[in-house]
Design a protein around this motif. Structure first.
Motif, PDB file in Angstrom:
ATOM      1  N   ALA A 245       0.829  -1.206   0.000  1.00  0.00           N
ATOM      2  CA  ALA A 245       0.000   0.000   0.000  1.00  0.00           C
ATOM      3  C   ALA A 245       0.865   1.259   0.000  1.00  0.00           C
ATOM      4  CB  ALA A 245      -0.933  -0.001   1.209  1.00  0.00           C
ATOM      5  N   TYR A 246       1.941   1.252   0.781  1.00  0.00           N
ATOM      6  CA  TYR A 246       2.838   2.395   0.836  1.00  0.00           C
ATOM      7  C   TYR A 246       3.475   2.658  -0.527  1.00  0.00           C
ATOM      8  CZ  TYR A 246       6.985   5.157   1.828  1.00  0.00           C
ATOM      9  OH  TYR A 246       7.955   6.131   1.789  1.00  0.00           O
ATOM     10  N   LEU A 247       3.984   1.608  -1.158  1.00  0.00           N
ATOM     11  CA  LEU A 247       4.629   1.759  -2.462  1.00  0.00           C
ATOM     12  C   LEU A 247       3.642   2.268  -3.511  1.00  0.00           C
ATOM     13  CD1 LEU A 247       6.828  -1.462  -2.460  1.00  0.00           C
ATOM     14  CD2 LEU A 247       7.639   0.897  -2.279  1.00  0.00           C
ATOM     15  N   LYS A 248       2.427   1.772  -3.477  1.00  0.00           N
ATOM     16  CA  LYS A 248       1.415   2.225  -4.428  1.00  0.00           C
ATOM     17  C   LYS A 248       1.071   3.697  -4.214  1.00  0.00           C
ATOM     18  CE  LYS A 248      -0.819  -2.157  -5.526  1.00  0.00           C
ATOM     19  NZ  LYS A 248      -2.072  -2.920  -5.500  1.00  0.00           N
ATOM     20  N   ARG A 249       0.971   4.118  -2.947  1.00  0.00           N
ATOM     21  CA  ARG A 249       0.688   5.524  -2.651  1.00  0.00           C
ATOM     22  C   ARG A 249       1.822   6.420  -3.130  1.00  0.00           C
ATOM     23  NH1 ARG A 249      -1.070   3.581   2.228  1.00  0.00           N
ATOM     24  NH2 ARG A 249       0.818   4.297   3.266  1.00  0.00           N
ATOM     25  N   MET A 250       3.053   5.987  -2.912  1.00  0.00           N
ATOM     26  CA  MET A 250       4.201   6.782  -3.340  1.00  0.00           C
ATOM     27  C   MET A 250       4.237   6.897  -4.859  1.00  0.00           C
ATOM     28  SD  MET A 250       5.501   7.915  -0.641  1.00  0.00           S
ATOM     29  CE  MET A 250       6.919   8.693  -1.374  1.00  0.00           C
ATOM     30  N   LYS A 251       3.975   5.801  -5.553  1.00  0.00           N
ATOM     31  CA  LYS A 251       3.935   5.840  -7.015  1.00  0.00           C
ATOM     32  C   LYS A 251       2.866   6.821  -7.494  1.00  0.00           C
ATOM     33  CE  LYS A 251       3.836   2.487  -9.729  1.00  0.00           C
ATOM     34  NZ  LYS A 251       3.269   1.355 -10.388  1.00  0.00           N
ATOM     35  N   LEU A 252       1.703   6.780  -6.872  1.00  0.00           N
ATOM     36  CA  LEU A 252       0.605   7.663  -7.266  1.00  0.00           C
ATOM     37  C   LEU A 252       0.955   9.127  -7.012  1.00  0.00           C
ATOM     38  CD1 LEU A 252      -2.229   7.945  -8.387  1.00  0.00           C
ATOM     39  CD2 LEU A 252      -3.103   7.607  -6.076  1.00  0.00           C
ATOM     40  N   ARG A 253       1.589   9.419  -5.877  1.00  0.00           N
ATOM     41  CA  ARG A 253       1.987  10.796  -5.584  1.00  0.00           C
ATOM     42  C   ARG A 253       2.971  11.307  -6.626  1.00  0.00           C
ATOM     43  NH1 ARG A 253       2.816  10.217   0.901  1.00  0.00           N
ATOM     44  NH2 ARG A 253       0.612  10.225   1.420  1.00  0.00           N
ATOM     45  N   ILE A 254       3.938  10.462  -6.981  1.00  0.00           N
ATOM     46  CA  ILE A 254       4.929  10.865  -7.978  1.00  0.00           C
ATOM     47  C   ILE A 254       4.261  11.053  -9.337  1.00  0.00           C
ATOM     48  CG2 ILE A 254       6.955  10.080  -9.273  1.00  0.00           C
ATOM     49  CD1 ILE A 254       7.959   8.835  -6.631  1.00  0.00           C
ATOM     50  N   LYS A 255       3.359  10.151  -9.689  1.00  0.00           N
ATOM     51  CA  LYS A 255       2.653  10.265 -10.969  1.00  0.00           C
ATOM     52  C   LYS A 255       1.839  11.560 -11.007  1.00  0.00           C
ATOM     53  CE  LYS A 255      -0.684   7.856 -13.854  1.00  0.00           C
ATOM     54  NZ  LYS A 255      -1.608   6.732 -13.939  1.00  0.00           N
ATOM     55  N   ASP A 256       1.157  11.866  -9.919  1.00  0.00           N
ATOM     56  CA  ASP A 256       0.371  13.104  -9.850  1.00  0.00           C
ATOM     57  C   ASP A 256       1.271  14.337  -9.988  1.00  0.00           C
ATOM     58  OD1 ASP A 256      -1.962  11.660  -9.556  1.00  0.00           O
ATOM     59  OD2 ASP A 256      -2.113  11.988  -7.382  1.00  0.00           O
ATOM     60  N   GLU A 257       2.428  14.307  -9.332  1.00  0.00           N
ATOM     61  CA  GLU A 257       3.359  15.432  -9.417  1.00  0.00           C
ATOM     62  C   GLU A 257       3.889  15.582 -10.839  1.00  0.00           C
ATOM     63  OE1 GLU A 257       5.886  18.605  -8.072  1.00  0.00           O
ATOM     64  OE2 GLU A 257       3.988  17.773  -7.415  1.00  0.00           O
ATOM     65  N   MET A 258       4.213  14.474 -11.497  1.00  0.00           N
ATOM     66  CA  MET A 258       4.680  14.536 -12.879  1.00  0.00           C
ATOM     67  C   MET A 258       3.604  15.136 -13.774  1.00  0.00           C
ATOM     68  SD  MET A 258       6.919  11.077 -13.624  1.00  0.00           S
ATOM     69  CE  MET A 258       5.579   9.950 -13.353  1.00  0.00           C
ATOM     70  N   GLN A 259       2.372  14.711 -13.586  1.00  0.00           N
ATOM     71  CA  GLN A 259       1.271  15.223 -14.394  1.00  0.00           C
ATOM     72  C   GLN A 259       1.071  16.715 -14.167  1.00  0.00           C
ATOM     73  OE1 GLN A 259      -0.299  13.504 -16.786  1.00  0.00           O
ATOM     74  NE2 GLN A 259      -1.234  15.439 -17.334  1.00  0.00           N
ATOM     75  N   ARG A 260       1.164  17.130 -12.905  1.00  0.00           N
ATOM     76  CA  ARG A 260       1.015  18.551 -12.578  1.00  0.00           C
ATOM     77  C   ARG A 260       2.115  19.375 -13.253  1.00  0.00           C
ATOM     78  NH1 ARG A 260       3.022  22.283  -9.440  1.00  0.00           N
ATOM     79  NH2 ARG A 260       4.555  20.920  -8.464  1.00  0.00           N
ATOM     80  N   LEU A 261       3.332  18.883 -13.206  1.00  0.00           N
ATOM     81  CA  LEU A 261       4.446  19.604 -13.824  1.00  0.00           C
ATOM     82  C   LEU A 261       4.312  19.639 -15.343  1.00  0.00           C
ATOM     83  CD1 LEU A 261       7.401  18.293 -11.654  1.00  0.00           C
ATOM     84  CD2 LEU A 261       6.462  20.612 -11.673  1.00  0.00           C
ATOM     85  N   LYS A 262       3.905  18.523 -15.930  1.00  0.00           N
ATOM     86  CA  LYS A 262       3.741  18.476 -17.385  1.00  0.00           C
ATOM     87  C   LYS A 262       2.643  19.443 -17.822  1.00  0.00           C
ATOM     88  CE  LYS A 262       5.416  13.774 -18.006  1.00  0.00           C
ATOM     89  NZ  LYS A 262       5.057  12.381 -18.305  1.00  0.00           N
ATOM     90  N   THR A 263       1.572  19.519 -17.051  1.00  0.00           N
ATOM     91  CA  THR A 263       0.467  20.435 -17.361  1.00  0.00           C
ATOM     92  C   THR A 263       0.922  21.877 -17.240  1.00  0.00           C
ATOM     93  OG1 THR A 263      -1.147  18.810 -16.592  1.00  0.00           O
ATOM     94  CG2 THR A 263      -1.882  21.088 -16.756  1.00  0.00           C
ATOM     95  N   SER A 264       1.722  22.173 -16.241  1.00  0.00           N
ATOM     96  CA  SER A 264       2.167  23.551 -16.029  1.00  0.00           C
ATOM     97  C   SER A 264       3.141  24.010 -17.119  1.00  0.00           C
ATOM     98  CB  SER A 264       2.811  23.712 -14.653  1.00  0.00           C
ATOM     99  OG  SER A 264       4.060  23.074 -14.603  1.00  0.00           O
ATOM    100  N   THR A 265       3.852  23.094 -17.757  1.00  0.00           N
ATOM    101  CA  THR A 265       4.788  23.481 -18.823  1.00  0.00           C
ATOM    102  C   THR A 265       4.065  23.759 -20.129  1.00  0.00           C
ATOM    103  OG1 THR A 265       5.238  21.184 -19.463  1.00  0.00           O
ATOM    104  CG2 THR A 265       6.710  22.197 -17.837  1.00  0.00           C
ATOM    105  N   ARG A 266       2.831  23.325 -20.259  1.00  0.00           N
ATOM    106  CA  ARG A 266       2.069  23.545 -21.496  1.00  0.00           C
ATOM    107  C   ARG A 266       1.484  24.941 -21.582  1.00  0.00           C
ATOM    108  NH1 ARG A 266      -0.849  17.944 -20.840  1.00  0.00           N
ATOM    109  NH2 ARG A 266       0.815  16.591 -21.551  1.00  0.00           N
ATOM    110  N   HIS A 267       1.400  25.627 -20.449  1.00  0.00           N
ATOM    111  CA  HIS A 267       0.763  26.958 -20.437  1.00  0.00           C
ATOM    112  C   HIS A 267       1.767  28.045 -20.667  1.00  0.00           C
ATOM    113  CE1 HIS A 267      -2.252  24.585 -18.111  1.00  0.00           C
ATOM    114  NE2 HIS A 267      -2.982  25.135 -19.048  1.00  0.00           N
TER     115      HIS A 267
END
Length: 58
Positions: free
Chosen positions: A36-58
């Motif tokens: 569960a911990y590893l899955k949560r960490m993966k999800l947090r990192i994935k969310d952060e990557m998505q947020r950063l990728k979205t912010s570079t498009r603007h």
């Protein structure tokens, strides 16, 4: 560190967590808490990557 370098770093961490998760899941004595911990960490990192990728498009 540029945003692209930060994203690359996060992708590397995400991949390492994926490998660790696969190792834990392959173990007959897999610990549900660790899984569960590893899955949560993966999800947090994935969310952060998505947020950063979205912010570079603007």
């Amino acid at each position: 560190m540029t945003i692209h370098a930060h994203i690359a770093s996060l992708e590397k961490k995400h991949g390492a967590l994926e490998e660790k998760l696969n190792d834990v899941l392959a173990s007959p004595s897999a610990d549900d808490t660790e899984i569960a911990y590893l899955k949560r960490m993966k999800l947090r990192i994935k969310d952060e990557m998505q947020r950063l990728k979205t912010s570079t498009r603007h």
